[in-house]
Design an enzyme around this catalytic site. Structure first.
Site, PDB file in Angstrom:
ATOM      1  N   SER A 442       0.869  -1.180   0.000  1.00  0.00           N
ATOM      2  CA  SER A 442       0.000   0.000   0.000  1.00  0.00           C
ATOM      3  C   SER A 442       0.900   1.222   0.000  1.00  0.00           C
ATOM      4  O   SER A 442       1.720   1.391   0.902  1.00  0.00           O
ATOM      5  CB  SER A 442      -0.905   0.019   1.235  1.00  0.00           C
ATOM      6  OG  SER A 442      -1.574   1.259   1.328  1.00  0.00           O
ATOM      7  N   ARG A 443       0.782   2.052  -1.018  1.00  0.00           N
ATOM      8  CA  ARG A 443       1.672   3.203  -1.131  1.00  0.00           C
ATOM      9  C   ARG A 443       1.248   4.354  -0.212  1.00  0.00           C
ATOM     10  O   ARG A 443       1.935   5.350  -0.125  1.00  0.00           O
ATOM     11  CB  ARG A 443       1.740   3.668  -2.585  1.00  0.00           C
ATOM     12  CG  ARG A 443       2.319   2.584  -3.488  1.00  0.00           C
ATOM     13  CD  ARG A 443       2.650   3.080  -4.886  1.00  0.00           C
ATOM     14  NE  ARG A 443       3.119   1.973  -5.707  1.00  0.00           N
ATOM     15  CZ  ARG A 443       2.377   1.280  -6.549  1.00  0.00           C
ATOM     16  NH1 ARG A 443       1.113   1.595  -6.684  1.00  0.00           N
ATOM     17  NH2 ARG A 443       2.879   0.296  -7.257  1.00  0.00           N
TER      18      ARG A 443
END
Length: 586
Positions: A442-443
């Site tokens: 998850s950025r």
């Protein structure tokens, strides 16, 4: 119509010849409307019912019985009647309505090829405009060329034939919107398909609209909890984020999206599920599962199943997005699932090939990246000036044999803010949800986690990474020291802890309590086959003995050091009691 020299001429068609007085009135009307003398020619047409049809250039004035009925029907549609007051409204409309002297632009179908019709005579039609064919089938303009255009069909191509009439609507494709769509199943045009009658729409939004600009957004920093321990602890999703769910067929992609929808119950989040190319039976089963668990109250399902025309499958995600934007612009939080964009790209490829657009890699047209980027960019967390609403997108992509380097997966990975990769081997090994911790990311990361979750999860990703490496290196060794065996047992326990049944999302306090116990090795000595039962009983004990703490974690998202010690002490006491009962039973 125009003569060979470009001079404007008029053609009057009717079943009976007009009288001299009628011809004179038509001549006066033409002179007044076009500010010049327009030559008029009458032609008999037995197919026309009572009345006249006048064509001047590309303008058509339809004063036949069919034309009047069509105008009255369009007038009724604009009133958006509810089912309960339809009869009195029609009576009032019949009194108020008068025949409009407005020209229509009418063309002719030249050819029909699959789900694409080529139309001539509509010189002023625009890209994306809706056209209506004589049979009632609608279509959308996709290609504009000199003297003709191509139109994708939203209905059966068998109902459209060469030589039939087509008319412009002067409207682009849109989606009716409103609170009435919650709890309903509709097609890509917003028409209900659940057999529960008319939906009262509060407005209409174009299916294509620009994504919010940078100044209209705010950072993604509020959690969109899925209730799935693996995701919320390691790959948190924030409101306004775009998180891709990717994996092979039958690896639990839809299950993750459905659990995320179920977890929004009571959280004032509107959910939209867009089914693209799915089996009708699968969508019906999904709707039934959501309804039985009380989730359809805040959910709308937009369905373009495998049997629907490719044009409807193409516009379905944009229609669902337009509905989501309606709620987002009202300051609400929206979760939208696109299931799945692989089939969406396939439908678009089929239409593009029929439209004779140049094929590129894997026969997809060159603008297939733009196809999905202009859709996913519309997910956002709006600024407070814009109401502060959000739309979180969970696109789903199906891979072939785990190949994430294929064209569509790589395109969408580059558009989204992270991906949850589901692995076939893990799924069939019983690790469900089958999330590959190494390839998932998850950025947005910890910005979308509550402080309680961030504190409880700690270094769980690092612990699992060390376990995976050690497992690889030790699988060929039979002689292991006690420290290595203990490390392997701990990693196996963490993996087992992350298993979760479908339709059973965890609340935040349940996730925090389980993680605090696991990360402090409380569960390490519990046999793997008993771990599920131990976790279930432990969480029940925590909720019984510490209800105020559970409520505080859910409400504030905070976990103080004192709270952690309290959870840890209770977990250790429960472990001792559990082991004592096991030994006593033995």
């Amino acid at each position: 119509m125009r003569s060979a020299r470009g001079r404007l001429t008029a053609e009057l068609r009717s079943a009976k010849a007009p009288s001299e007085a009628q011809l004179q009135r038509f001549g006066e009307f033409l002179s007044r409307t076009y500010q010049r003398k327009v030559p008029l020619r009458w032609e008999q047409d037995e197919s026309l019912r009572s009345g006249f049809r006048l064509q001047v250039g590309s303008d058509v004035y339809d004063w036949t019985l069919d034309g009047r009925v069509r105008q009255f029907t369009d007038y009724l549609r604009q009133l958006q009647p509810g089912t309960e007051d339809l009869v009195p409204l029609m009576r009032q409309a019949a009194k108020d309505w008068s025949l409009a002297v407005v020209p229509e632009e009418i063309g002719e179908v030249l050819t029909v090829d699959g789900e694409v019709a080529t139309v001539g005579g509509l010189d002023h039609a625009q890209y994306g405009e809706i056209l209506v064919f004589a049979s009632g089938v609608k279509g959308m303009v996709q290609d504009l060329r000199r003297g003709e255009l191509s139109c994708i069909l939203f209905g059966s191509s068998e109902e459209v034939s060469a030589g039939s009439m087509v008319r412009r609507t002067h409207k682009t494709a849109g989606m009716p919107v409103g609170d009435g769509f919650l709890g309903r199943v509709v097609d890509a045009l917003g028409v209900p398909i659940d057999g529960r009658g008319h939906i009262h729409a509060e407005g209409r939004r174009p299916i294509e609209s620009p994504a919010p600009g940078i100044l209209d957004r705010q950072p993604v920093n509020t959690p969109m909890e899925t209730g799935i321990l693996t995701i919320d602890s390691m790959f948190p999703i924030g409101r306004g984020q775009r998180e891709l769910i990717i994996g092979d067929r039958q690896t639990g992609k839809t299950a993750i999206a459905v659990d995320a929808i179920l977890n929004q119950k009571g959280k004032n989040v509107v959910c939209i599920y867009v089914a693209i190319g799915q089996k009708t039976s699968s969508v019906a089963q999904l709707v039934d599962n959501l309804a039985r668990r009380g989730a359809m109250e805040y959910t709308c399902v937009v369905s373009a199943c495998a049997g629907a025309p490719a044009a409807l499958q193409y516009i379905a995600p944009y229609a669902g997005c337009a509905l989501g934007e309606y709620f987002m612009n009202q300051g609400q939080d929206v979760l939208i699932v696109y299931d799945d964009l692989s089939k969406h790209a396939i439908a678009y490829r089929a239409l593009s090939l029929l439209l004779e657009r140049s094929p590129g890699r894997e026969a997809y047209p060159g603008d297939v990246f733009y196809l999905h980027s202009r859709l996913l960019e519309r997910a956002a967390h709006l600024s407070d000036e814009r109401g502060g609403g959000s739309m979180t997108a969970l696109p789903i992509v199906e891979t072939q044999a785990g190949d994430v380097s294929a064209y569509i997966p790589t395109n969408i990975i580059s558009i989204t803010d992270g991906q949850i990769f589901l692995e076939t081997e893990l799924f069939f090994a019983g690790q469900r949800p089958a999330v590959n911790v190494g390839l998932s990311v998850s950025r947005v990361g910890g910005d979308a986690q509550t402080k309680a979750m961030k504190s409880a999860a700690g270094a769980i990703r690092l612990e699992l990474a060390q376990y995976r490496e050690m497992e690889v290196f030790t699988q060929f060794s039979s002689d292991l020291d006690d420290a290595t065996k203990r490390q392997l047992a701990y990693g196996q326990g963490l993996m087992r802890l992350l298993r979760q049944n479908q339709y059973a999302p965890f609340s935040q306090h349940q996730q925090v309590a389980a993680l605090v116990a696991a990360m402090h090795h409380v569960m390490q000595d519990v046999p793997l086959e008993e771990l599920d039962g131990f976790r279930r009983e432990l969480l029940h004990q925590v909720e019984e003995e510490l209800p105020d703490l559970c409520r505080r974690i859910d409400m504030t998202g905070m976990l103080t050091e004192g709270d952690r010690e309290e959870l840890l002490a209770l977990s250790r006491r429960f472990l001792e009691a559990y082991q004592a009962s096991e030994n006593h039973g033995g």
